[in-house]
Design a protein around this motif. Structure first.
Motif, PDB file in Angstrom:
ATOM      1  N   SER A  15       7.401  38.646  79.840  1.00  0.00           N
ATOM      2  CA  SER A  15       8.131  39.386  79.211  1.00  0.00           C
ATOM      3  C   SER A  15       9.080  39.949  80.851  1.00  0.00           C
ATOM      4  O   SER A  15      10.397  40.775  80.053  1.00  0.00           O
ATOM      5  CB  SER A  15       7.083  40.238  79.550  1.00  0.00           C
ATOM      6  OG  SER A  15       6.749  40.692  80.734  1.00  0.00           O
ATOM      7  N   VAL A  16       9.190  39.915  82.001  1.00  0.00           N
ATOM      8  CA  VAL A  16      10.280  39.851  82.922  1.00  0.00           C
ATOM      9  C   VAL A  16      10.743  38.817  83.637  1.00  0.00           C
ATOM     10  O   VAL A  16      10.241  38.571  84.888  1.00  0.00           O
ATOM     11  CB  VAL A  16       9.697  40.775  83.895  1.00  0.00           C
ATOM     12  CG1 VAL A  16      10.217  41.377  84.732  1.00  0.00           C
ATOM     13  CG2 VAL A  16       8.521  42.029  83.184  1.00  0.00           C
ATOM     14  N   LYS A  75      16.797  35.825  81.075  1.00  0.00           N
ATOM     15  CA  LYS A  75      15.618  35.551  81.380  1.00  0.00           C
ATOM     16  C   LYS A  75      15.994  34.046  82.301  1.00  0.00           C
ATOM     17  O   LYS A  75      16.152  33.872  83.571  1.00  0.00           O
ATOM     18  CB  LYS A  75      14.595  34.569  80.769  1.00  0.00           C
ATOM     19  CG  LYS A  75      13.709  33.751  80.609  1.00  0.00           C
ATOM     20  CD  LYS A  75      12.919  33.607  80.618  1.00  0.00           C
ATOM     21  CE  LYS A  75      11.742  32.453  80.476  1.00  0.00           C
ATOM     22  NZ  LYS A  75      10.659  31.742  79.287  1.00  0.00           N
ATOM     23  N   TYR A 119      22.329  45.577  70.673  1.00  0.00           N
ATOM     24  CA  TYR A 119      22.161  45.453  72.150  1.00  0.00           C
ATOM     25  C   TYR A 119      23.175  44.059  73.406  1.00  0.00           C
ATOM     26  O   TYR A 119      23.257  44.015  72.375  1.00  0.00           O
ATOM     27  CB  TYR A 119      20.463  44.858  72.321  1.00  0.00           C
ATOM     28  CG  TYR A 119      19.612  45.201  71.596  1.00  0.00           C
ATOM     29  CD1 TYR A 119      18.359  46.735  72.676  1.00  0.00           C
ATOM     30  CD2 TYR A 119      19.229  45.360  70.567  1.00  0.00           C
ATOM     31  CE1 TYR A 119      17.864  47.729  71.757  1.00  0.00           C
ATOM     32  CE2 TYR A 119      18.049  46.113  69.691  1.00  0.00           C
ATOM     33  CZ  TYR A 119      17.660  46.521  71.357  1.00  0.00           C
ATOM     34  OH  TYR A 119      16.381  47.449  69.920  1.00  0.00           O
ATOM     35  N   ASP A 171      16.636  39.375  75.883  1.00  0.00           N
ATOM     36  CA  ASP A 171      15.444  38.783  76.719  1.00  0.00           C
ATOM     37  C   ASP A 171      15.926  37.769  77.232  1.00  0.00           C
ATOM     38  O   ASP A 171      16.052  36.871  78.468  1.00  0.00           O
ATOM     39  CB  ASP A 171      14.616  39.666  76.083  1.00  0.00           C
ATOM     40  CG  ASP A 171      14.515  40.749  75.790  1.00  0.00           C
ATOM     41  OD1 ASP A 171      14.468  41.567  76.496  1.00  0.00           O
ATOM     42  OD2 ASP A 171      12.833  40.512  75.038  1.00  0.00           O
ATOM     43  N   ASP A 172      15.964  36.919  75.955  1.00  0.00           N
ATOM     44  CA  ASP A 172      16.688  34.742  76.566  1.00  0.00           C
ATOM     45  C   ASP A 172      18.102  35.567  77.207  1.00  0.00           C
ATOM     46  O   ASP A 172      17.232  34.640  78.410  1.00  0.00           O
ATOM     47  CB  ASP A 172      16.910  34.589  75.566  1.00  0.00           C
ATOM     48  CG  ASP A 172      15.538  34.844  74.652  1.00  0.00           C
ATOM     49  OD1 ASP A 172      14.450  34.857  74.846  1.00  0.00           O
ATOM     50  OD2 ASP A 172      16.005  33.947  73.447  1.00  0.00           O
ATOM     51  N   THR A 196      15.841  48.203  79.411  1.00  0.00           N
ATOM     52  CA  THR A 196      15.595  47.716  80.180  1.00  0.00           C
ATOM     53  C   THR A 196      16.000  47.717  81.478  1.00  0.00           C
ATOM     54  O   THR A 196      16.989  46.657  81.273  1.00  0.00           O
ATOM     55  CB  THR A 196      14.733  46.281  80.084  1.00  0.00           C
ATOM     56  OG1 THR A 196      13.915  46.834  78.747  1.00  0.00           O
ATOM     57  CG2 THR A 196      13.782  46.264  81.135  1.00  0.00           C
ATOM     58  N   TYR A 217      15.825  45.287  85.399  1.00  0.00           N
ATOM     59  CA  TYR A 217      15.152  44.255  86.278  1.00  0.00           C
ATOM     60  C   TYR A 217      15.822  44.437  88.128  1.00  0.00           C
ATOM     61  O   TYR A 217      16.621  44.057  87.892  1.00  0.00           O
ATOM     62  CB  TYR A 217      16.249  42.884  85.308  1.00  0.00           C
ATOM     63  CG  TYR A 217      14.890  42.690  83.824  1.00  0.00           C
ATOM     64  CD1 TYR A 217      14.067  42.450  83.823  1.00  0.00           C
ATOM     65  CD2 TYR A 217      15.941  43.640  83.009  1.00  0.00           C
ATOM     66  CE1 TYR A 217      13.321  42.110  82.324  1.00  0.00           C
ATOM     67  CE2 TYR A 217      15.473  43.219  81.444  1.00  0.00           C
ATOM     68  CZ  TYR A 217      14.265  42.224  80.978  1.00  0.00           C
ATOM     69  OH  TYR A 217      14.185  42.428  80.186  1.00  0.00           O
ATOM     70  N   VAL A 265      19.662  45.512  80.233  1.00  0.00           N
ATOM     71  CA  VAL A 265      19.557  45.332  79.133  1.00  0.00           C
ATOM     72  C   VAL A 265      19.764  46.725  78.353  1.00  0.00           C
ATOM     73  O   VAL A 265      19.025  47.637  78.463  1.00  0.00           O
ATOM     74  CB  VAL A 265      18.610  44.880  78.243  1.00  0.00           C
ATOM     75  CG1 VAL A 265      18.438  44.952  76.879  1.00  0.00           C
ATOM     76  CG2 VAL A 265      18.220  43.075  78.575  1.00  0.00           C
TER      77      VAL A 265
END
Length: 550
Positions: free
Chosen positions: A493-494, A437, A373, A433-434, A402, A404, A384
């Motif tokens: 999560s988003v 974020k 990823y 994801d981190d 994903t 965003y 991502v």
């Protein structure tokens, strides 16, 4: 002290490739390896032409500046490739790497373009003396990946520099002082890829003769899968003594291996200028009767087979006669002819096995890519991606996992925007994801900063200027988006931007007249240098400074 070079060269197409696009040349003054690229676009032609162009450097002891000679020779070789492409457009896309060393008897001049390598073994320690011109090496230099990660990176073969006939080539040029006992290795990535640095060091330090060492290195690469063409040159710097009566004879025998031994360069200019020299005869480019390690035409006098009574030269004590022959030097007799059918059958079976291995490697390789990823750009937003950021046969090996929509690039600081555009590697989906974020938090903050600056620009009285008749009063509405307005937290999560702040009824209380402190002007901004963004802490002001300006 008289220093001489003792050298050997070898080349093998490997276990996967159909042909050999590598070329190698080893002479008394010039050592060079070129790794062709282009496949159907004639990588073997490129490597042969480049070596055919620079082999004239092996004629005499260089009288001019080493770096000038090497630089001019490389540029001339690049010009030759450009001329060939202009004459035959089907050759468009061909090119090659080049790593070469020019010897004066006391010093070595080194020129390097691409990902072939040169190593020096001195006092038992092996050091790589060239730097790969690859995308992966750039990532290592920037600290984005480790050298260990670079060894298995899917883009490790992506070149940033090569000889391809386009524009001016930018080679790395350097001078190296030599010592008696030094051992040099020049090789294509078909050797340095599957064979580890430690194994190279152990092997180079374990054998006396260059011929034996080249044999063993090629075998190691083949045992490592032989995924690419393998070409290497091993050269020892020796301080010869008076008893070494044959040193001059052996040092004047050039060796040509790989594609250049099978595909003669088409340039007649270079050939005519060096035809009568030892290097010219070596570059005459017909394979010698003794094969890969044998001398060129004109050297049929027994290279590799010492006359009766010949003992080892000084520096090679313990190198006994009767050692295993080097590749390509086996003599064929009539008894071997009936075995050819059996050999052909074995080769066919080996080909089928190789195809099965390739299919398995391809399947598991694809499966591996789907466990990778990275963070990148999808239009104007952060996304991502699943896979690796490259293509194979025109097919992308990654897809959007994903997107965003609430993390817009325009709200990210310039440095973060650049990193996202260049892609940010991640060790797992959770790691990706981190990272997203954190980008979302920064984008949300910068969005609020942008809104506050826009409000301040629309109403200059907002940033702390007291209304007429009420000295020292600071309207609370100036703090929108930072203090009085509270936005709902984004979903875990988003990591997107929070909903726009909505001022509450309490955001504009009835001002109470106060008397300004003597040390503060009534019209002074509430936050010093951040007059358009009152109510920020020092940390928030520093963070706001990095946000894009309107």
């Amino acid at each position: 002290m008289t220093l001489v070079l003792r050298f050997a060269a070898g080349s093998h197409k490997g276990l996967i490739r159909e042909g050999n696009e590598d070329s190698g040349y080893a002479g008394p003054r010039l050592l060079a390896v070129a790794d062709g690229m282009g496949g159907a676009a004639a990588g073997e032609v490129a490597s042969s032409e480049v070596l055919g162009s620079i082999v004239r450097l092996d004629e005499d002891v260089p009288g001019a500046d080493l770096l000038t000679l090497l630089g001019d020779a490389v540029q001339g070789a690049n010009d030759r490739l450009r001329q060939m492409v202009e004459e035959d457009p089907q050759l468009e896309g061909m090119g090659c790497t080049l790593t070469a060393m020019l010897w004066t008897g006391q010093r070595m001049g080194l020129v390097h373009v691409g990902d072939s390598r040169a190593y020096l073994l001195r006092d038992g320690a092996l050091v790589q003396i060239t730097q790969d011109h690859t995308w992966v090496q750039r990532l290592v230099d920037e600290g984005r990946i480790t050298p260990e990660e670079a060894e298995t990176h899917p883009q490790r073969s992506l070149l940033m520099r090569a000889l391809d006939g386009r524009g001016q080539v930018e080679p790395d040029l350097s001078i190296r002082e030599v010592r008696a006992g030094d051992r040099y290795l020049i090789c294509s990535d078909g050797l340095s890829g599957p064979v580890s640095h430690q194994t190279l060091q152990d092997t180079l330090g374990s054998f006396y003769s260059p011929e034996q060492t080249v044999q063993e290195l090629i075998q190691l690469a083949l045992r490592g899968g032989g995924p690419d063409n393998i070409t290497c040159i091993v050269a020892d710097v020796l301080d010869v003594g008076a008893t070494d009566t044959l040193s001059g004879q052996f040092n004047d025998v050039p060796v040509v291996v790989g594609a250049v031994a099978e595909t003669p360069p088409s340039s007649t200019v270079a050939d005519q200028s060096i035809r009568d020299t030892p290097a010219g005869r070596a570059a005459g480019l017909g394979r010698s009767p003794q094969g890969a390690f044998g001398p060129a035409e004109g050297y049929d006098g027994g290279y590799g087979a010492a006359p009766a009574g010949f003992g080892p030269a000084e520096g090679y004590e313990g190198y006994a006669a009767g050692e295993p022959p080097v590749y390509g030097t086996e003599d064929f007799d009539d008894e071997a002819l009936p075995k050819r059918k059996g050999k052909a059958l074995k080769l066919s079976l080996a080909a089928l096995v190789a195809l099965g291995v390739l299919g398995g490697v391809g399947f598991f390789g694809y499966q591996w890519t789907q466990d990778q990823y990275y963070v990148g750009v999808d239009g104007d937003h952060v996304a991502v991606y699943q896979g690796v950021n490259q293509s194979l046969a025109g097919l992308s090996l990654s897809s959007v996992h994903t997107t965003y929509k609430d993390i817009e690039l325009k709200y990210l600081p310039q440095d973060q925007r650049t990193h996202v555009t260049n892609t940010i590697s991640a060790s797992s989906l959770g790691d990706a994801d981190d990272k997203v974020k954190k980008l979302g938090e920064q984008a949300t903050f910068c969005h609020k900063v942008s809104d506050a600056r826009a409000a301040a620009a629309a109403n200059p009285a907002l940033p702390g200027t007291a209304p007429t008749g009420q000295p020292g009063t600071t309207p609370a509405v100036a703090h929108i988006g930072f203090r009085t307005a509270t936005a709902p937290a984004p979903s875990p999560s988003v990591p997107g931007r929070a909903a726009p702040a909505t001022p509450t009824a309490s955001a504009t209380p009835t001002p109470t007249p106060t008397t300004a402190a003597p040390s503060q002007s009534a019209a002074a901004p509430a936050t010093g240098s951040q007059g358009d963004l009152p109510g920020l802490t020092d940390e928030e002001r520093q963070k706001a400074d990095s946000c894009p300006k309107p």
